[in-house]
Motif scaffolding. Structure first.
Motif, short mmCIF file in Angstrom:
data_model
loop_
_atom_site.label_atom_id
_atom_site.label_comp_id
_atom_site.label_asym_id
_atom_site.label_seq_id
_atom_site.Cartn_x
_atom_site.Cartn_y
_atom_site.Cartn_z
N THR A 131 29.51 6.89 -23.30
CA THR A 131 30.15 7.93 -22.30
C THR A 131 29.48 9.46 -22.60
O THR A 131 28.87 10.00 -21.93
N LYS A 132 29.69 9.82 -23.99
CA LYS A 132 29.41 11.08 -24.29
C LYS A 132 27.89 11.23 -24.69
O LYS A 132 27.28 12.39 -24.27
N GLN A 133 27.09 10.04 -24.79
CA GLN A 133 25.85 10.04 -25.08
C GLN A 133 25.12 10.22 -23.47
O GLN A 133 24.17 10.97 -23.34
N TYR A 134 25.59 9.61 -22.62
CA TYR A 134 25.08 9.88 -21.07
C TYR A 134 25.44 11.28 -20.69
O TYR A 134 24.51 12.05 -19.87
N VAL A 135 26.83 11.85 -20.96
CA VAL A 135 26.83 13.25 -20.74
C VAL A 135 25.91 14.27 -21.20
O VAL A 135 25.39 15.09 -20.64
N ALA A 136 25.61 13.95 -22.66
CA ALA A 136 24.58 14.69 -23.14
C ALA A 136 23.04 14.65 -22.63
O ALA A 136 22.81 15.80 -22.57
N MET A 137 22.87 13.30 -22.24
CA MET A 137 21.37 13.40 -21.42
C MET A 137 21.30 13.87 -20.36
O MET A 137 20.31 14.55 -20.07
N MET A 138 22.33 13.90 -19.39
CA MET A 138 22.65 14.44 -18.16
C MET A 138 22.54 16.12 -18.14
O MET A 138 21.76 16.86 -17.46
N ALA A 139 23.35 16.45 -19.46
CA ALA A 139 23.44 18.02 -19.60
C ALA A 139 22.06 18.52 -19.73
O ALA A 139 21.74 19.78 -19.66
N ALA A 140 21.11 17.72 -20.42
CA ALA A 140 19.79 18.33 -20.79
C ALA A 140 19.19 18.44 -19.34
O ALA A 140 18.03 19.08 -19.29
N GLU A 141 19.43 17.75 -18.39
CA GLU A 141 18.92 18.26 -16.89
C GLU A 141 19.61 18.99 -16.13
O GLU A 141 19.61 19.16 -15.03
N ASP A 142 20.73 19.59 -16.66
CA ASP A 142 21.81 20.71 -16.31
C ASP A 142 22.38 20.17 -15.06
O ASP A 142 22.69 20.62 -14.08
N ALA A 182 19.40 20.31 -10.50
CA ALA A 182 20.21 21.09 -11.44
C ALA A 182 21.40 21.67 -10.86
O ALA A 182 21.46 21.89 -9.82
N ASN A 183 22.45 21.65 -11.94
CA ASN A 183 23.66 22.31 -11.44
C ASN A 183 24.41 21.37 -10.53
O ASN A 183 25.64 21.80 -9.82
N SER A 184 23.98 20.20 -10.40
CA SER A 184 25.06 19.24 -9.62
C SER A 184 26.02 18.44 -10.59
O SER A 184 26.10 18.84 -11.84
N HIS A 185 26.86 17.75 -9.98
CA HIS A 185 28.15 17.32 -10.52
C HIS A 185 28.50 15.94 -10.18
O HIS A 185 28.49 15.67 -9.09
N VAL A 186 28.26 14.91 -11.12
CA VAL A 186 28.23 13.40 -10.86
C VAL A 186 29.71 13.14 -11.62
O VAL A 186 29.97 13.37 -12.68
N VAL A 187 30.46 12.36 -10.47
CA VAL A 187 31.60 12.13 -10.98
C VAL A 187 31.97 10.28 -10.98
O VAL A 187 31.52 10.04 -9.72
N ILE A 188 32.16 9.93 -11.83
CA ILE A 188 32.29 8.35 -11.96
C ILE A 188 33.73 8.00 -11.68
O ILE A 188 34.83 8.40 -12.54
N THR A 189 33.86 7.44 -10.72
CA THR A 189 35.24 7.09 -10.12
C THR A 189 35.39 5.21 -10.44
O THR A 189 34.58 4.61 -10.38
N LYS A 190 36.70 4.91 -10.23
CA LYS A 190 37.00 3.54 -10.31
C LYS A 190 36.27 2.64 -9.13
O LYS A 190 35.74 1.80 -9.30
N GLU A 191 36.36 3.41 -7.92
CA GLU A 191 35.67 2.54 -6.64
C GLU A 191 34.23 2.55 -6.95
O GLU A 191 33.55 1.59 -6.42
N LEU A 192 33.67 3.72 -7.52
CA LEU A 192 32.16 3.72 -7.86
C LEU A 192 31.89 2.44 -8.60
O LEU A 192 30.64 1.76 -8.60
N VAL A 193 32.59 2.26 -9.89
CA VAL A 193 32.54 1.20 -10.86
C VAL A 193 32.57 0.10 -10.30
O VAL A 193 31.68 -0.87 -10.33
N ASN A 194 33.59 -0.16 -9.38
CA ASN A 194 33.86 -1.64 -8.56
C ASN A 194 32.35 -1.94 -7.59
O ASN A 194 31.96 -3.33 -7.48
#
Length: 472
Positions: free
Chosen positions: A379-390, A443-455
């Motif tokens: 999860t921290k790896q994906y956070v870092a990769m997306m942070a590279a795209e702001d 850029a400057n977007s915010h992606v939130v992963i919720t339980k509903e999205l996972v399902n």
């Protein structure tokens, strides 16, 4: 031994491993003791040092539970040479001694690279000064006279009245001031994009083929090195930027400042005293004795075991850097042992792995912790990769638990591949987002992963077993 290892107690070693590996406390305890024992041996009386042999470890557990990661992190923690081999590859080539010895040569090669890197760091400042001087010699031509008493400095400037008061600086003073001005520009990177011509030394290494009988790897390496040493090194002009010239020239100058004989001796000693060899898939070369078969495959496997035996017991192996003794190298073997059992290994080899550790299969709660706690969590790896795209990425706690639940279910129903299943789950979950960034999700977007999205993204994979069988 490294100063870091000297200060690490077994409890501290386990604490360091806990930052990257979830669970498996029994395995961590045993490798921590084995690592600390190396320091204890090095500080024992001289007459006892040779007598104290490492307690080699046999890890038993399914794939993806952390066997390789424990050994790799242990080597990194100890700043020790580390190499990983698959025992099954020796069956493909045939059980020839030199093939088995190649893992020791790989270890020495790794050790040489580590020592060279450390030596290079030690001469870094001196090498950088030499490189700066060489670049300045290219940038600034020598001061010449133009024939009428007027003196020329950099770029042909006339310096007959350089100080403005009728006095004239000497050539040497003017040249030195110009060099210092340009040295500051070169060091600051201000001139990195400027192109210059440099000489690059190239060794004319021929491709060698041998006709007739087979020749082993070591002999071939020695022949190539000998012929390469006899071939004259030719300089080649290259036009590169100053930034590239700094890298190329630094490697050449640092190599000149390093004593390779000293590197070889230190590397052999480091590999002998601190080296770790991880032999994976050792269960693949175990003969199934209970079946009563002594067919060709079993004979081949036993041959590989007998070739491994002298290496693990302690023998002298010739490498292109010198002879290395394997008596005090730590061997960590691992296997799932689904079909065969550890007792199917030949007794002599079993005796060389006195410490046996069973690694537990990962539970649903383990998956949750693997996603959340380790320093290098996926999860921290994906956070870092997306942070590279702001783009900011966050995971709800419920979403992490749901991902752990899905990974556990798929492992139970299809094939248990341990923590590697989490890579599949996260890839299916986030691939659409990774594709849409930055074209759709800016850029400057915010992606939130919720339980509903996972399902929504992953439920179908669990419900449809036929489809889930194609998940890697």
């Amino acid at each position: 031994m490294t100063p870091v290892l000297k200060d690490l107690t077994p409890r501290q070693i386990v604490a360091e491993l806990d930052q990257y590996i979830i669970g498996q406390h029994d395995a961590k305890r045993n490798v921590a003791i084995a690592l600390r024992n190396r320091w204890r041996r090095m500080n024992a009386p001289d007459d006892m040092q040779r007598e104290i042999t490492p307690n080699n470890i046999l890890m038993i557990g399914a794939t993806g539970v952390g066997k390789t990661e424990i050994a790799r992190r242990l080597a990194k923690l100890a700043d020790a040479p580390f190499t990983k081999v698959e025992a099954s590859k020796f069956t493909e080539v045939g059980y020839v001694g030199r093939d088995v010895e190649s893992m020791v040569r790989d270890l020495v090669e790794q050790s040489v690279n580590m020592v060279k890197a450390a030596k290079k760091e030690a001469v870094k400042v001196r090498a950088q000064q030499i490189v700066d001087d060489l670049i300045l010699d290219i940038l600034i031509p020598s001061v010449k006279s133009n024939g009428n008493g007027r003196q020329l400095g950099f770029a042909g400037e006339s310096h007959s009245d350089a100080n403005g008061d009728g006095t004239r600086d000497s050539d040497a003073e003017l040249n030195e001031r110009t060099r210092e001005r340009f040295r500051a520009k070169v060091q600051s990177g201000e001139m990195d994009s400027r192109q210059i011509d440099i000489d690059v030394q190239q060794s004319q290494m021929p491709n060698i083929g041998v006709m007739g009988g087979a020749i082993d790897d070591l002999s071939m390496m020695n022949i190539q090195e000998m012929i390469g040493g006899m071939m004259p090194k030719r300089g080649k002009k290259r036009r590169v930027t100053i930034a590239e010239a700094k890298k190329i020239m630094f490697e050449e100058e640092a190599a000149k400042l390093i004593d390779m004989d000293e590197v070889k001796e230190e590397a052999i000693r480091k590999a002998e005293d601190t080296g770790i060899i991880f032999i994976d898939e050792i269960d693949k070369i175990a003969s199934n004795r209970s079946g009563g078969s002594s067919g060709g495959a079993d004979v081949s496997r036993e041959g590989v075991q007998r070739d491994l035996l002298p290496i693990v017991e302690g023998s002298a192996v010739n490498t292109k850097y010198g002879t290395i003794h394997t008596d005090h190298i730590l061997f960590v073997a691992a296997g799932a042992f689904h079909v065969s059992k550890p007792s199917d290994l030949i007794p002599e080899l079993q005796g060389r792995f006195p410490i046996r550790v069973e690694l537990q299969s990962l539970s649903e709660d383990d998956f949750y912790q693997i996603l959340k706690e380790p320093k290098n969590a996926l999860t921290k790896q994906y956070v870092a990769m997306m942070a590279a795209e702001d783009v900011k990425l966050t995971f709800d706690d419920d979403a992490l638990r749901e991902m752990a639940h899905i990974a556990f279910l798929v492992n139970a129903e299809v094939e248990n591949i341990g923590a590697r299943r989490l890579q599949t789950v996260l890839s299916h979950l986030l691939n659409d987002f990774m594709f849409d960034i930055p074209d759709v999700i800016g850029a400057n977007s915010h992606v939130v992963i919720t339980k509903e999205l996972v399902n929504e993204k992953l439920d179908g994979l669990v419900q449809n077993r036929d489809l889930s069988q194609f998940i890697l």
